[in-house]
Design an enzyme around this catalytic site. Structure first.
Site, PDB file in Angstrom:
ATOM      1  N   LYS A   1       2.822 -33.861  38.382  1.00  0.00           N
ATOM      2  CA  LYS A   1       2.092 -33.698  39.643  1.00  0.00           C
ATOM      3  C   LYS A   1       1.846 -35.051  40.324  1.00  0.00           C
ATOM      4  O   LYS A   1       1.739 -35.117  41.542  1.00  0.00           O
ATOM      5  CB  LYS A   1       0.745 -33.015  39.403  1.00  0.00           C
ATOM      6  CG  LYS A   1       0.809 -31.667  38.712  1.00  0.00           C
ATOM      7  CD  LYS A   1       1.404 -30.579  39.598  1.00  0.00           C
ATOM      8  CE  LYS A   1       1.202 -29.181  39.034  1.00  0.00           C
ATOM      9  NZ  LYS A   1       1.963 -28.879  37.815  1.00  0.00           N
TER      10      LYS A   1
HETATM   11  C1  LIG Z   1       2.792 -27.838  37.399  1.00  0.00           C
HETATM   12  C2  LIG Z   1       3.577 -28.004  36.164  1.00  0.00           C
HETATM   13  C3  LIG Z   1       4.789 -27.313  35.938  1.00  0.00           C
HETATM   14  C4  LIG Z   1       5.319 -26.278  36.915  1.00  0.00           C
HETATM   15  O1  LIG Z   1       5.777 -26.858  38.110  1.00  0.00           O
HETATM   16  P1  LIG Z   1       6.030 -25.943  39.405  1.00  0.00           P
HETATM   17  O2  LIG Z   1       6.308 -26.892  40.512  1.00  0.00           O
HETATM   18  O3  LIG Z   1       4.741 -25.182  39.602  1.00  0.00           O
HETATM   19  O4  LIG Z   1       7.165 -25.052  39.102  1.00  0.00           O
HETATM   20  C5  LIG Z   1       5.501 -27.573  34.784  1.00  0.00           C
HETATM   21  N1  LIG Z   1       5.030 -28.458  33.861  1.00  0.00           N
HETATM   22  C6  LIG Z   1       3.872 -29.125  34.027  1.00  0.00           C
HETATM   23  C7  LIG Z   1       3.414 -30.055  32.946  1.00  0.00           C
HETATM   24  C8  LIG Z   1       3.100 -28.942  35.178  1.00  0.00           C
HETATM   25  O5  LIG Z   1       1.927 -29.610  35.311  1.00  0.00           O
END
Ligand SMILES: *Cc1c(COP(=O)(O)O)cnc(C)c1O
Length: 494
Positions: free
Chosen positions: A113
């Site tokens: 993120k």
């Molecule tokens: C948010 C997240 C995901 C999923 O990503 P998306 O963009 O929602 O598909 C996968 N792994 C981790 C560690 C995340 O924080």
């Protein structure tokens, strides 16, 4: 470059309007009217650049109103050495000759993120200036863990922004809670909500549509916005790292110019894999997009059957950031495939009314030509963590393991041995107890002591932002009933 809503392409927006607004008024997602093609030789030029310069080059294709100087300042601030513990920002780790792991967790909160949430605040505050918005934006976030901390770190001390995060008192890990309640910065607020993630999320949605709160806020000079992954300002920075990874492989002569690669992404809200799809639309030589899910396999079924059906059992898994049954960003893919806002509107109405919709004919064909879907359960997730560590000495987290499992299945099923880039979305230290369990540890330490245990087991140090939590002061202790979240907003804004 103009932006439109996935549900109505007759109204056009500028990039800064799209970013400042977050969501279209008709409920659709604001999306570029077309995806620009990378100029000839772009990959050749990008090959020798640093990550920050690559980001400027790629984002500029979508953001005409932003100058190169502006974007350069943003990229340097977002991806500098104070924020990322790797000078490559998103380094590629080669696991074996044809398998390359794109590590997206070297930022301040140790999850992917950060790649977008470090950039979004800069894009958003510049967009407010460009759209002549004179109020301060108040970002509200309900989080099940990673997004909340990522948004707090991204927005801390950003001028003309305020960020308030609500997390479920009993729904986050001890490490995740500590990450949030010790958050520094003069414009941040954090509160726990009594209940689960749905209570926090429903509470935040109600705040957005609460007229009294809105008016009180306006009087104080604020307006609400959101930092979740439906904002275009979060998808765009994610396109960068796929192109960057390809350039790294070119530069290191691990692939030939023009050689096609497959990309495998652990998926929840469909934001991360959508960015890979857009990179392909721009002309990056990607063949297959492999969509990896955990037991909440709504996307696997959609890709295989053409039926999206959220009416199913929900599982709490050891890859919690993918425990999602409504993948919001899929709407942008549907628009891209159909180019028909009316058709998208029909699907979304069905989803809203009965929780299910079906695509057929050409739409299904196009979907299946580009995407392959696989899923695995927690047992398989742990097997993959163990086998990756035993065979390659490479430590991965639970989400990344779901992706490696999908790639393995795809290769076994198709015999396609083309080079693959696997997105690694979190540091294994963020999900310590599941990782320790996978490695065969029996007695797993509590809280931050599990970090030391994983270090003792593997000889690898915990990332500094997690290890440093021990010395941080707890700043936020407020616990609110879900009916009283409006009061919490007001008190946090004091
Ligand atoms: C948010 C997240 C995901 C999923 O990503 P998306 O963009 O929602 O598909 C996968 N792994 C981790 C560690 C995340 O924080």
């Amino acid at each position: 470059m103009r932006y439109i809503s996935t549900r109505d392409n007759s109204v056009q927006y500028t990039a800064s309007q799209a970013i400042a607004q977050g969501l279209a008024k008709d409920g659709g997602l604001l999306t570029p009217f077309y995806i620009p093609k990378l100029p000839n030789k772009a990959l050749e030029d990008l090959k020798s650049m640093a990550y920050q310069q690559r980001a400027v080059y790629i984002m500029k294709q979508f953001l005409e109103e932003f100058s190169v100087k502006e974007l350069t300042d943003f990229a340097n601030a977002a991806y500098g050495p104070e924020k990322f513990d790797s000078p490559a920002v998103a380094p590629v780790h080669t696991v074996d000759g044809s398998t390359h792991c794109l590590e997206l967790w070297h930022g301040p909160t140790c999850a992917f993120k950060d790649m977008a949430l470090q950039m979004l605040p800069h894009l958003l505050s510049a967009s407010l200036v460009k759209t002549e918005e004179d109020k301060t934006v108040c970002i509200l976030v309900a989080t099940s863990g990673d997004t909340g901390k990522g948004a707090l770190e991204g927005f801390k001390n950003v001028p003309r922004t305020k960020i308030l995060v609500f997390y479920p008192k009993d729904g986050v890990s001890q490490v995740q809670e500590l990450q949030m309640v010790t958050q520094e910065g003069s414009n941040v607020g954090v509160a726990a909500v009594v209940g689960n993630f749905d209570d926090a999320q429903t509470g935040v949605k109600k705040l957005f549509s609460n007229e009294k709160v809105r008016r009180d806020l306006e009087r104080k000079g604020y307006f609400f916005s959101s930092a979740n992954s439906i904002n275009w300002g979060r998808v765009l920075p994610q396109i960068v790292y796929y192109i960057s990874a390809y350039c790294d492989l070119l530069r290191d002569e691990k692939i030939e110019p023009g050689q096609a690669v497959n990309v495998c992404v652990p998926t929840g809200n469909f934001g991360n894999i959508l960015a890979a799809y857009y990179a392909r639309e721009m002309g990056l030589p990607i063949d297959q997009l492999i969509c990896a899910s955990n037991s909440n396999n709504v996307l696997t079924d959609f890709i295989r059957e053409g039926v999206y059906d959220r009416n199913r059992q929900f599982y709490n898994t050891m890859s919690p950031s993918m425990d999602i049954l409504i993948s919001s960003n899929l709407e942008r893919l549907l628009y891209s495939i159909t180019q028909d806002p009316e058709e998208v509107r029909r699907y979304m109405a069905r989803l809203n009314e009965v929780g299910r919709y079906q695509v057929g004919g050409k739409v299904k064909e196009k979907l299946q030509k580009r995407f392959k879907g696989y899923f695995c359960d927690d047992k398989e997730t742990q097997r993959v963590i163990r086998s990756m560590y035993d065979r390659h000495g490479y430590l991965i987290d639970t989400h990344t393991a779901v992706a490696f499992s999908a790639l393995e299945k795809y290769r076994a099923e198709t015999g396609d041995g083309a080079p693959a880039i696997v997105a690694s979305t979190a540091s294994p230290f963020k999900f310590c107890s599941s990782v320790l369990e996978a490695l065969g540890e029996a007695d797993i330490a509590q809280g931050l002591d599990a970090l030391d245990q994983l270090t003792a087991k593997t000889g690898q140090p915990a990332p500094a932002p997690l290890a440093g939590l021990r010395n941080k002061r707890v700043r936020f202790t407020q616990v609110v009933e879900k009916e009283r979240m409006a009061d919490a907003v007001m008190s946090l804004l004091e």
